[in-house]
Write an enzyme that holds these catalytic residues in place. Structure first.
Site: not given
Ligand code: UD1
Length: 416
Positions: A121, A304, A396
């Site tokens: 990333r 996602d 998270r």
């Protein structure tokens, strides 16, 4: 590390309220630095990533007051421009603070960001964008130092519509001189929400939701209150939880417009969806039909939800193919799903999924946030008990996950 223990086989039924969006809340919290004053935010999800962002804001001199999902942030006494390394490592989105610090104070220091391990990333697009705005960048021992005399508007074309780079360039330039024109910008709804928030503060930004964003620098931003948009990834996750159990689940406090690519895929898989202004109800068949999915930047299918849909299709009728086009190694969870009896083969960017009825409970480990959520989804239909370890990853990004699933009839408990 905590774990989830799930007894599979319960059909989910009922209503669940979607929380505020993680990926909208994070850049907006960073952006509160820009007004050097008080901001009141509503619908802020109470999750670990948001806590980490508060921690950074506090460490650089800000004050955060919490009352459930209402948060007051006072950034009038921010006096540090370095993002603490350990917090930067904890969460990749902390890099968004850099744009806000540069925008307000024309300086920032940070290290390379960490976060979920889903492939390389890089932040080259963020850095190139900063440079185009007249910001000098110095790299020293893994730290990146940004300094500018002035932020000067420019034309910036992104090589790829990166969400983070789009946000960072907007944050860095909205208090600058002149106009910045950003092309091939990301169009994600969370960026629209950030722009809406900034414009409410007095910024002049046009083109939200398009790939051409025009940022006309203003001198000052004011104190405001703002309501964070609903989380479209959480919404998709609960719709799939309903789908995989052959259930009937209604999500409330959602924005169906943001979820269109997800609704389309669920319909293609033979689910029935009743869409209203802020609610979506899914009525699922016993087993979904195989479908193919390609992840793409918005308005394409979101990366996602790739793992969450893989879990669903693993229990479907027939063979599905998923192609991951955004992150190169976002299939680490597949090994764990296969331990539960799923039949998924990964070949480069493709996952070939042979649907099966024989999913069994097992002892599995979550490898990242969304990969972990996929294990929870699979466990809902597994025969017997599934123990999911390392759920800190999942927490998270999902507020009160076990409570919400229990409310729908799932047999799930958390053990510390
Ligand atoms: C955001 C989301 C994340 C989502 C992703 C893609 C947040 C907090 N996170 O992450 O949940 O999965 O968008 O929708 O909003 N890239 C580069 N150079 C850069 C920046 C990115 O090559 O400087 C590449 C990345 O390696 C990746 C792709 O671009 O392959 C997409 O990344 P990006 O859109 O930047 O994702 P994030 O902002 O990190």
């Amino acid at each position: 590390m905590s774990k989830f223990i799930i007894q599979g086989g319960k059909r989910l039924e009922g209503e669940v309220k979607i929380s505020g969006s993680k990926n909208a809340a994070l850049p907006i919290i960073a952006a509160t630095i820009l007004n050097s004053g008080k901001t009141t935010l509503y619908n802020v999800p109470n999750i670990q990533d948001v806590q980490t962002m508060f921690e950074i804001v506090k460490q650089i001199g800000g004050k955060v007051t919490k009352k459930n999902n209402k948060i007051i942030i006072d950034t009038s006494k921010v006096h540090k421009y370095e993002i603490p390394e350990e917090l930067m490592r904890k969460m990749r989105s902390s890099v968004i603070l850099a744009g806000a610090l540069i925008g307000k104070y024309k300086k920032a220091k940070f290290s390379y960001p960490g976060g979920c391990d889903i492939g390389s990333r890089p932040i080259d697009l963020h850095i190139k964008g900063f440079e185009k705005l007249g910001i000098q960048i110095r790299e020293d021992h893994g730290k990146i130092e940004c300094n500018a005399e002035e932020i000067i508007g420019n034309q910036i074309n992104l090589d790829f519509p990166s969400v983070g780079a789009t946000e960072n360039i907007i944050l860095a330039s909205c208090l600058g001189k002149g106009t910045t024109i950003l092309t091939n910008a990301a169009k994600e709804p969370e960026i629209e929400d950030l722009i809406k928030y900034l414009n409410k503060m007095g910024a002049k930004i046009k083109g939200a939701g398009t790939d051409r964003i025009e940022i006309i620098g203003v001198k000052k931003l004011s104190e405001i209150s703002y309501n964070i948009m609903p989380d479209r990834i959480e919404a998709g996750t609960y719709l799939v939880a309903g789908a995989i159990t052959g259930g009937r689940v209604k999500i409330t406090n959602a924005n169906p417009m943001h979820i269109e690519p997800i609704i389309n895929k669920l319909e293609e898989a033979n689910c029935k969806l009743n869409v209203e202004k802020n609610t979506i109800e899914i009525i699922a068949p016993k087993r979904v039909k195989a479908i193919d999915i390609k992840t793409m930047p918005y308005p394409g299918f979101p990366t996602d939800l790739q793992s969450i849909f893989a879990a669903l299709l693993a229990t479907g009728k027939g063979t599905s193919v998923i192609t991951e086009n955004i992150f190169e190694s976002r299939y680490k969870y597949v090994q764990e799903l296969n331990r539960m009896g799923a039949k998924i083969k990964v070949e480069c960017r493709n996952a070939i999924i042979k649907g099966t009825k024989k999913i069994q409970g097992a002892n599995v480990v979550s490898t990242d946030l969304r990969g972990g959520a996929a294990l929870v989804i699979e466990a809902l239909v597994a025969k017997g008990e599934t123990q999911i370890n390392n759920i800190d990853y999942i927490l998270r990004g999902y507020e009160k996950m076990e409570e919400k699933l229990r409310q729908l009839g799932a047999d799930i408990r958390k053990e510390e």
